[in-house]
Design a protein around this motif. Sequence first.
Motif, short mmCIF file in Angstrom:
data_model
loop_
_atom_site.label_atom_id
_atom_site.label_comp_id
_atom_site.label_asym_id
_atom_site.label_seq_id
_atom_site.Cartn_x
_atom_site.Cartn_y
_atom_site.Cartn_z
N GLY A 297 -71.68 -24.91 15.55
CA GLY A 297 -73.03 -24.38 15.02
C GLY A 297 -74.21 -25.11 15.66
N THR B 60 -67.79 -18.98 7.44
CA THR B 60 -68.76 -18.00 6.70
C THR B 60 -67.90 -16.71 6.46
N LEU C 196 -77.04 -23.46 18.00
CA LEU C 196 -78.41 -23.09 17.47
C LEU C 196 -79.40 -23.95 18.47
N TYR D 3 -72.55 -24.53 6.82
CA TYR D 3 -73.55 -23.97 7.39
C TYR D 3 -73.36 -22.70 8.65
N GLY D 4 -73.65 -21.40 8.21
CA GLY D 4 -73.61 -20.77 9.24
C GLY D 4 -74.99 -20.43 10.13
N LEU D 5 -75.00 -19.41 11.13
CA LEU D 5 -76.00 -19.28 11.62
C LEU D 5 -76.41 -17.81 11.44
N ARG E 163 -69.60 -18.64 14.31
CA ARG E 163 -70.36 -19.81 14.66
C ARG E 163 -70.55 -20.64 13.29
N HIS E 164 -70.20 -21.63 13.15
CA HIS E 164 -70.63 -22.45 11.90
C HIS E 164 -70.53 -24.04 12.17
N GLU E 165 -71.16 -24.71 11.03
CA GLU E 165 -70.98 -26.19 11.04
C GLU E 165 -70.63 -26.62 9.71
N TYR F 209 -81.90 -19.54 12.98
CA TYR F 209 -81.70 -20.42 11.95
C TYR F 209 -80.09 -20.84 11.22
N ARG F 210 -79.99 -21.95 10.57
CA ARG F 210 -78.94 -22.07 9.91
C ARG F 210 -79.22 -21.75 8.57
N TRP F 211 -77.90 -21.31 8.00
CA TRP F 211 -78.09 -20.97 6.39
C TRP F 211 -76.76 -21.73 5.65
#
Length: 850
Positions: free
Chosen positions: A101, A446, A105, A70-72, A82-84, A52-54
Amino acid sequence: MTIWVTRWLPASLVITALACGSPAPPEEPKCDPGATPAALGPPAGARPGEPYRWLARSWQSPLGVTIRTYGLAIDGVPVFGRHEVEIYDARGQLAYRAGTGGAVLAALHDRGAAAWAAWQHPFASPRSEGRSDPLAHTTERAVWYYADGSVVPAVTTERLDLRGEPPVGEIVVRHAVTGAELARRGTLYELGGPEYLVYARDDGRPLPSLLGNTLPHPTGVPDGRVPSPVPQQSRRQSGVIAGLPDPWLPSPAKQTRGNNVVAFYDSLLNSAGKLVDPFDDMGNDTPEYGPEPDTLGHDFFATATGERFAFTYDPTKTVSEYFQDGAPGDPASPPSASDIAINAKIVQAFYDANWLHDYFYAAGYNEAAGTAQQSNYGRGGTQCDPVIVHAAFFTTFTFPGAEGQSPVLDIGLNSRSASRRDSAMDFTVLAHEWGHTLIGRLAGGTADSDALGKLQGMALHEGIADFIGMLVNVPGVDPLAAYPIGTYTNLDYIERRATLPPVEAPADAMYYGIRRYPYSLDVRKNPLTLRHIAVPPPTDMPYYNWKGRGPQLSEPHTTGEVFSQGLFQCFGNIVAAHAGADFESLRARMAQYLVAGLIAFPDHPSLLDARNAFLGVIRLTHPADDYPACRAGFATRGMGADALGPDRDFPTTNPTTLPPYDPATVQESFLDRDRAVRLISSSFATDPVRARRPAQHRPGRPDDDLARDHAGGARRGHVPRRRARRPRQAVARDSDHGHRRRGHRCVSSARRSSARRLSAVRLHREGHLRRSRRGHARGDLPRLGAGSDGALHLSQPSSASRTVGRRAQREPVRSAPGSTGWKSAFSFTAQSGQGQFAGICAQVVPGAKP
């Protein structure tokens, strides 16, 4: 309320407080910077092992845009690196998305529940050791490491090692079970010996150096002249225009230990009176190094005398100043805690770093964005991480530090200066080093991300830090002037070669500073463009080869010069677009762009990704003036709409080996447009169904039915009719004018009709569209639009809409290479600033219109 007043008297700093009935600032917080963010926990309903992403950060810029990172994670353990990033405009609408990300995901979700059940990390929860140490060289954290569509349990170890020359910091990722090394990234950004001492203007802004306002160069040519030193000026915080109401120091103030900055002399002498390495063989910081002050081990703060910090610096005695630059094991005597020169450097570095904190705080680098402070005054973010400054150190480097870890600036001797200049006296260099802390916090994604750990990321770290050093120092932007950095710190440069090759210029610190060329809008003074990350600069313009870095084109400082020049060209164009406007307001706006753009960086950005992030932010807030001006600035330096660069993940091995960039992967573009389509090859055919004889398409005529705006898509219910023939290969190249010629379809940024025609015909052939009895495709055609990540996106009609006359209910299909939506639609090979892609309809090269 409580009003805090900071008053500067001649050669002194006086701090007073006027209490008006409310309590003093909050006490120093009890810190637990290693705590796991609550957002890392799995969302409600998530199954064990389900990715999931956080939400790692949500930040609102003074420009009015909101940026979310958002991280994973899996079961509360983050996915490393990895992030978005998503940018929302003032109306709350998603306007831009970047980063890997989302694609990662999706790939992990595609593995299904069986794979999720097997993803069990050997550590029940993220592990953190040594986080109570502000520098945390031995911090360990549990992470997942993504590769080849799956994840493996891993552990990251952050360490700093000064045994080599130059010093190197790193993050090492190892398999949590086998111990095999998975990745290694550098985290130390050093400048190799510049210095900082804040001599201030009337408005409190530090001068470029103790030589006064040396920017721009007074004559614009390397003439060897060095101006005389100027006297120190006494300033107070309340007189600093960029200052905040939050006090730099509590009252009464006795030492240079504040909420934003902790500045002191850090001794490397052991109990036997011998110099030691800052780090042991395991990479742990030695007790002598700290990095926190050890007053029992010869460390000391600058101490006020009767609430006054008054240390008059003598710039004529730099040769005899104390530095602990002997070899480890050498005996040495500690300096006196009352050493005037060292104390003056501590106070100046303390002032400079606080000024930078306040200036960029006003630009959006606040608590929510991750600014470094001991107390965040209840405004959110992670606290207990003020910037630590070691003044009068034996060299100069920076450890940026993730949020919760104090960034550390070691500011000191330039060993290649015969007159032993100290970096604390050169604000262009100190701002560069402090800039690394800003970049590391904002563009780091992140906490467990190595967002700038690749070779181009390292270059961005150095190049943007250079730009920060210029942004806060230049009094204006003259299109014909030269703006060097590091002029004072590089005085009396020691050249160790008897003769120089013809392509190199002799040292002239005031003109070249510490770079190959001074920064300038004039290409006759600075010729660098994008191609020069892979090929040498023109031989008819000799460059200055500081410390031998010049010929190493992939060395981060050397590559970074190219991007920094592009940013400076952007800023210069913005200033020129507002002739007669107040320069300080434009400078402050550029600082806002800088902060927001850094937060918008995707993971592992290339130089062109970074360009896109800055342009995307500027376009959202000032599309009519600043955006075209900045876009043209990047285009002037070869980073226009059609520019191509090395893959963002180059090299796949340890980037510190500095492999050269392949010139074949770098293509300049001076095209000043929003975006351009670069189609390399495609396979397409005409409609093979039995139908009435179609009209022949007339060469040279635009496809009016399909030539719609990028967001409009093809005309619904219509497929272009062409003479039936066998599929043929077409090669599409960039062109300023869309046209046909035998065997080719040329597509420009203004016309994407061939991409649309291809998508419609291919979807028709593969059964994605139904036909009417007349043989034409009816119902809804797919819709092509430019996505927020700069790629063309396909909105595929649902099965319910594939009937005659039924209105489409479109579902967005991600544009990741090889994703189902694209592969089932049509095959294509394209190029963009991110490299060559296969299996995608087309790729837009933004300039960067999201």
